[in-house]
Structures are given as structure tokens and as C-alpha cells.
Design an enzyme around this catalytic site. Structure first.
Site, PDB file in Angstrom:
ATOM      1  N   TRP B 102       0.832  -1.208   0.000  1.00  0.00           N
ATOM      2  CA  TRP B 102       0.000   0.000   0.000  1.00  0.00           C
ATOM      3  C   TRP B 102       0.862   1.251   0.000  1.00  0.00           C
ATOM      4  CZ3 TRP B 102      -4.251  -1.140  -2.066  1.00  0.00           C
ATOM      5  CH2 TRP B 102      -4.860  -2.369  -1.813  1.00  0.00           C
ATOM      6  N   ASP B 169      -1.713   6.698   6.113  1.00  0.00           N
ATOM      7  CA  ASP B 169      -2.766   5.797   5.663  1.00  0.00           C
ATOM      8  C   ASP B 169      -3.058   4.857   6.829  1.00  0.00           C
ATOM      9  OD1 ASP B 169      -4.360   3.825   4.587  1.00  0.00           O
ATOM     10  OD2 ASP B 169      -2.974   3.248   2.991  1.00  0.00           O
ATOM     11  N   LYS B 193     -12.737  -1.675   7.122  1.00  0.00           N
ATOM     12  CA  LYS B 193     -12.042  -2.629   7.981  1.00  0.00           C
ATOM     13  C   LYS B 193     -12.523  -2.457   9.425  1.00  0.00           C
ATOM     14  CE  LYS B 193      -8.588  -2.249   4.484  1.00  0.00           C
ATOM     15  NZ  LYS B 193      -8.605  -3.523   3.780  1.00  0.00           N
TER      16      LYS B 193
HETATM   17  C1  LIG Z   1      -3.455  -0.018   4.167  1.00  0.00           C
HETATM   18  C2  LIG Z   1      -4.367   0.065   3.004  1.00  0.00           C
HETATM   19  N1  LIG Z   1      -4.346   1.160   2.224  1.00  0.00           N
HETATM   20  C3  LIG Z   1      -5.149   1.283   1.149  1.00  0.00           C
HETATM   21  C4  LIG Z   1      -6.028   0.303   0.780  1.00  0.00           C
HETATM   22  C5  LIG Z   1      -6.900   0.489  -0.431  1.00  0.00           C
HETATM   23  O1  LIG Z   1      -8.164   0.825   0.020  1.00  0.00           O
HETATM   24  P1  LIG Z   1      -9.414   0.990  -0.964  1.00  0.00           P
HETATM   25  O2  LIG Z   1      -9.730  -0.349  -1.490  1.00  0.00           O
HETATM   26  O3  LIG Z   1     -10.469   1.523  -0.046  1.00  0.00           O
HETATM   27  O4  LIG Z   1      -9.043   1.957  -2.015  1.00  0.00           O
HETATM   28  C6  LIG Z   1      -6.097  -0.851   1.560  1.00  0.00           C
HETATM   29  C7  LIG Z   1      -7.056  -1.931   1.177  1.00  0.00           C
HETATM   30  O5  LIG Z   1      -7.051  -3.020   1.634  1.00  0.00           O
HETATM   31  C8  LIG Z   1      -5.260  -0.975   2.693  1.00  0.00           C
HETATM   32  O6  LIG Z   1      -5.294  -2.068   3.449  1.00  0.00           O
HETATM   33 MG   LIG Z   2      -9.458  -3.775   0.207  1.00  0.00          MG
HETATM   34 MG   LIG Z   3       0.691  -3.926   3.007  1.00  0.00          MG
END
Ligand SMILES: Cc1ncc(COP(=O)(O)O)c(C=O)c1O
Ligand SMILES: [Mg+2]
Ligand SMILES: [Mg+2]
Ligand SMILES: Cc1ncc(COP(=O)(O)O)c(C=O)c1O
Ligand SMILES: [Mg+2]
Ligand SMILES: [Mg+2]
Lengths: 358, 358
Positions: B102, B169, B193
């Protein structure tokens, strides 16, 4: 439990049968032991919902093979930005046909990102009709129009054939009637009027548009990203898509778009004829030839009566009859899920109100 | 009705009490005669829900006055683009601390929009820990980190004090523990989550960031737009925000973040200690000092056993134990709404499985 007569402009009425179905399986979706909201978007039971929603869109709207159906987030307002980001080429203007506030917003966002031109407008006539006559441009990136003007209560009855790709904001009348998808290169709509709850935006886009799109933009704002990944690039708004799938099922049960169109026509006529017979007590905003079957806009003889009407209607169990904040007056939004009976009840109330206050 | 032990990584478990409450009022929200999904986002009953959600966020996280709480759409993935669009200044890099996939996505999107720099990374160690030691930059637009690495199962235990604005994030550990919001300039997280269903993204941003933000971007992608309009610039995802408000209420009833943090610690320990006592039968991916209390990642002695474990666990009513597609293996996501009993049941199953297959 009494259901309110819901004439909200969006978020709006959802069929009672759909809500009941959602309620009945809210905690245990098809024996998974989980709510549909708790399913992974990568799981089979969710993917079935997701794919069913797009299949049903295709079936009900008769969408040709060469189009993608996408489920995005951000509302139509994000489309105002994404469309020019993807398709507005430098030195090649986007052309706008102006039929209301939403056209203005779409134009304003495109103008931040590139060259734009206005090729038709009914603004000088307080947006009382849709500007069907405009010079069809042969050069530029695309032509944009708003198929139904939620605030002013006007609607395109037939769509122009344009030389450039035609892009339409159908937020407030998508799937309220049969249209020929092949006339458009891109159609977009937030779900919260005719298709379900807010939180999901439907985009129908011709594949060849994606091939020629601008490349240097963020992944999430690129249509090609979502098209390549079946709208599962990132976590989709799963519950909103589930509700959409139930609404689409319901639409099929109603007999599809032909039957829905006919009913919408009848529903709107009940209210318009009440306006027309009122001898000026009720005054429609839209010119007759441009009247929307979705949003019926009117005022009363004077401001005071309009206020009294809104107050009394509320007390009598009607919701959402206020006009949009930007123009005031009254507006009855009779989207797909608003039952005929609600329109009849409204017409009855209008007649009664007129008798009392004439 | 049997509830599945839901260890999904997101969308994930929602408290049963919350689902029951939503179910009970799904068709008639507080005597309005409408579903909460059918309310106008400009109506009093919806605004109460909306404002309550942001008030509860403030209360539970102890968010200082000088921060805005925003409810947006598009997931954390849209934040990967919005953050640099708003805050990345030309000639002034955004600095990234890399702790997983991420972080990589966040970096990749920023790199499309401006100058970036990597100031720390555990990539060469397969992201088995969070790179707590990095050179704190004194010039640049901001520093970005991922507080919890959903895929690798690592988590920052204390956050760095940075000279530049710190952006985090927190998608997969927001409100799972107490944090000092004032250390951050911007925090973002998809709700799916710890906070509810997918479809709404929470952003907590220091007001002074908005004043210095880039101006020439589309309205909908500008934080200032949403901050000025209380996240009602366009139609918000009303049902997702409603669910968020119910989850926040439930969190308060659990005793707030201190109590939730303590319980999360216990829940995770039950599974980690099962791994640690297994004599190598189960192998944790994360180094002990970086272990996440949210996502517990492990593999078994060999590929075959891992497969058997995943298969058998599914048959036994556990959902979501597959690792992320990008790394495979096993992952138990024990977010706030996953009950202690589910973690106990998993540990029991793991012990039993080991006995059988040792
Ligand atoms: C730490 C983290 N950041 C970003 C995301 C992406 O999120 P989204 O699917 O809401 O765009 C996720 C998705 O699992 C995540 O776990
Ligand atoms: Mg996801
Ligand atoms: Mg990761
Ligand atoms: C025709 C039209 N376009 C765009 C919008 C904006 O939609 P959203 O709030 O989903 O961004 C609306 C909302 O009412 C609308 O009626
Ligand atoms: Mg309009
Ligand atoms: Mg709206």
C-alpha cells in the site's frame, strides 16, 4: 407502519419490496453467515452480486457488446472531473449544451482542465426548455449534455445525433425509459435517483473511448483502470452495488424499461394535468415540450401560497416537495420507485389545496 | 442462524448488534416512514446522522479543534491521488516510508503528479518490519507512512515525530487503538475494515493544510471543497455514513478506544501465542516487534499444509483466512468487530490442526 409519499430528488424512494428483501437478508446473506456488507469483495458470493448487477444493466438497457459497464464512487460530480481528465484533448475543445445548473457544473470542471465551448443554452430563458437546436460541431473532443434537468424539471425527448462522441449525464433519468445506448459514447449517473442508494455511480462507456484516453492521470481516475479490473480495482461500495442489483431485479419484474417508461409517463401526467387544469393556481416551470417525467417543477400564484402548500403537504405525509435551494418553488420527483398511488395522492391533495385556498 | 467467524481483510466483520439495529430500522428510520437510504441528504434526520458520525469520531479519537473530519468516497486509493494533488508542491518532494504494497501504491500515484523520495523501506526484508529508523527530512511537502500493513501484517507501534507534515494511511488500523492525532497533518482510512461497510473514506486533516493547498484542481478532488461544505458538497454515501455512525456508537459502548485497544491486544496475542508455541509448524511473517494486532500473517511448514489448513478452516466456518493474492499464505484479520470468541475458536482450531497434521 405507514410509508411516506417520497418525492425526494435524490437520494430518493427505493421500492418497498427491495427494502424488504434487503432487510430479510441483512444479517445472513444467502446462508453465508455474514451480511452482504461483511463479504470480501474478492469472494464468490460478492462477485456474483457484482456481476449480476452489470449483467442486468446490460440486459435491461440493451447495452451493446462494445460498451463497458462500470461501478464507480464519487457521484456524478466526480464524473464532471474524470470525463475531461480522460477525454479532453489539448487543442480540441469539449462542447457543452447547457440546460441547467448541472450542465453548468460539468462545464465549470471541464474548463479547469482544458478548452471548452458552449454550443447551445436555454439559460436566458431560465432553463425552461432543452436547447435541442444547436450547431453540431465537427471538431473537438466530445459533446456533453444533461439528459434530465433535476432542478428545472426539463428532459430531452429525443437525443441529437452528433458528429463527435456524445457524453450524457443521465443522473436523474437513467433507466426511466428506453434509450438507444449506441447513440452515446459515455453515459453516467449516480444511483441515488432511479437505481438505489447513493454511493455508487454507473458509467457506460464505449470501449474505443478508453483506447484513445489520456494516459497521464492517476490510476483511480482512469476509466481504463476500472474497465480492466471489472470495477474491482479497489474496494467497491459493495452494499450500494448489492442494492442496485436488487433494484434492477425489481425493474425486470416490472416488465423492464418499456413498462417502466409507460408507467412513468402516466405518473407524471397525473400531476401535470392537475397543474394544467388549475387555471394558473399551479404554474409549471418547464415548457410543455420539454417537461420532465422525473422532476415536476411548479410554483403557486404567490410566494405565500407556495409556502403554505409546502407546509401543508408535509403535514399530510408528502416528503421532498420543496424545489431545489437554488430556485425555490415546488418539485415532485417521481422516479421509478415512486408508486402511481403516491402520484394520485399528490394530485388529490393539490386539487383539495386549491379548493381551500382559491 | 450461525454467524461465520469472519476474519476477512476488508470489507470485514461488522458488530452483530450494529447489523441488528440497522435491520430493525431499515424500512422505517425513526418514524420517518422511509429508509435512511431514502432520506434526502439535505434533510434534518439525515443531517443528524451525518453530524453525529463526525462528532463521535471527534469524541472517540479526541480530535483537536484545528482538524476537520471529512467523509469522502473513492476509498483509500482515491486518497493516494488526492493527497499529492492537494499538497505536493512543485520542487518540494513528498517523502515516503515504505512498509508494504500500500505504501508502494501511494508512492506510485504521487510520483505521477510530482517529485517523490523514499526515506525508509523494509522492502529488502520482505516487509517483515516497519522501518522506524529513517532520516527525517527538513525540506519537502510532507512525509507519508502506512500505519498498518494489511498484507504483511506489520504495524507501527509508536509514530515518528517529523519536521514536515506527517500523512498516514490508517486504512487497516484506524480506531483500533489510541493515537495522538496532533502528531499528524492528515489521516485517512477506508471504513471497510474497522469502521463499517465500504463506500465511505474518513479523512482527518489539519485546517492549516487546506489553506496552503494547491488551488488548480477539480472541485470534487479538493479537500477544501468538502471541508467548507461539511462533506455535503455533493450527495454523500448516506447509508455507509449511517452504518459508520452505528459502529461508532457501538465503539463508545465498548468503552472507547482504550478498551478496544486492550481487547485487540488480547485477541491478537491468542493467535500469536499459538504461532509461537507451535515449534515452527506455524510461521509468522512479521518480526515480533512489528507485529500487527489487526492482520496476523503466517504460513505453515509447507505449501501443501498451508492449502490443507485453508481448506479445512473454511469447512469449519472460518472465513477470510487466505493471505492476500500478492503473497499467499494465511492471514487472520482481527479488526475491532471480530469477537474474542472468534480468535479463541481460531486458536483452538489451529492447535487441533497441528495435532492432526504434525
Ligand atoms: C493499508 C491500506 N491502504 C489502502 C487500501 C486500499 O483501500 P481501498 O480499497 O479503499 O481503495 C487498503 C485496502 O485493503 C489498505 O489495506
Ligand atoms: Mg481492500
Ligand atoms: Mg501492506
Ligand atoms: C443531473 C445531475 N447531475 C449531477 C448531479 C450531482 O450528483 P452527485 O451528487 O452524485 O455528485 C445531480 C444531483 O442531483 C444531478 O441531478
Ligand atoms: Mg438542473
Ligand atoms: Mg443530489
Amino acid at each position: 407502519m405507514k410509508r411516506t409519499h417520497n418525492f425526494n430528488a435524490g437520494p430518493a424512494a427505493i421500492p418497498l419490496a427491495v427494502l424488504e428483501k434487503a432487510q430479510s437478508e441483512l444479517i445472513d446473506f444467502k446462508g453465508t453467515g455474514m451480511s452482504v456488507m461483511e463479504l470480501s469483495h474478492r469472494s464468490k458470493p460478492y462477485e456474483d452480486v457484482h456481476n449480476k448487477a452489470s449483467q442486468m444493466m446490460r440486459e435491461l438497457m440493451d447495452i451493446p457488446e462494445e460498451y463497458e459497464v462500470l461501478f464507480l464512487q464519487g457521484g456524478a460530480s466526480l464524473q464532471f472531473a474524470m470525463i475531461p481528465m480522460n477525454f479532453l484533448k489539448s487543442g480540441s475543445p469539449a462542447h457543452f449544451v447547457m440546460s441547467g445548473v448541472w450542465s453548468e457544473k460539468a462545464l465549470a470542471e471541464a474548463a479547469k482542465l482544458g478548452e471548452t465551448a458552449v454550443i447551445g443554452s436555454s439559460k436566458d430563458d431560465r432553463y425552461t426548455f432543452v436547447p435541442e437546436k444547436f450547431e453540431d460541431p465537427s471538431e473537438g473532443s466530445y459533446v456533453h449534455l444533461t439528459s434530465n434537468n433535476t432542478i428545472y424539471g426539463t428532459q430531452w425527448k429525443t437525443f441529437p445525433k452528433t458528429k463527435l462522441p456524445l457524453v450524457a449525464d443521465m443522473s436523474s433519468d437513467i433507466m426511466s425509459r428506453k434509450i438507444d445506448v449506441s447513440q452515446f459514447s459515455l453515459i453516467y449517473a449516480g444511483a441515488q435517483k432511479n437505481l438505489g442508494p447513493s454511493g455508487v455511480t454507473v458509467v457506460i462507456v464505449k470501449k474505443e473511448m478508453l483506447e484513445n484516453a489520456n494516459q497521464e492521470i492517476p490510476s483511480i481516475l482512469k476509466y481504463a483502470t476500472h474497465s480492466k479490473q471489472n470495477s474491482l480495482y479497489n474496494t467497491p461500495p459493495t452494499f450500494a452495488i448489492y442494492m442496485l442489483s436488487l433494484v434492477l431485479e425489481w425493474m425486470k419484474e416490472q416488465g423492464g424499461l418499456a413498462a417502466i417508461e409507460e408507467l412513468n409517463e402516466r405518473k407524471a401526467q397525473i400531476i401535470y394535468s392537475c397543474i394544467d387544469k388549475s387555471g394558473g393556481f399551479y404554474r409549471g416551470h418547464a415548457k410543455k415540450e420539454s417537461r420532465s417525467n422525473m422532476n415536476i417543477t411548479f410554483t403557486l400564484e404567490n410566494e405565500e401560497l407556495t409556502k403554505a402548500f409546502l407546509k401543508e403537504s408535509k403535514e399530510r405525509g408528502f416528503s421532498g416537495l420543496n424545489g431545489h435551494r437554488s430556485i425555490g418553488g415546488c418539485r415532485a420527483s417521481a422516479y421509478n420507485a415512486v408508486p402511481l398511488e403516491a402520484c394520485e395522492a399528490l394530485a388529490e391533495f393539490m386539487t383539495e389545496f386549491q379548493k381551500k385556498h382559491r
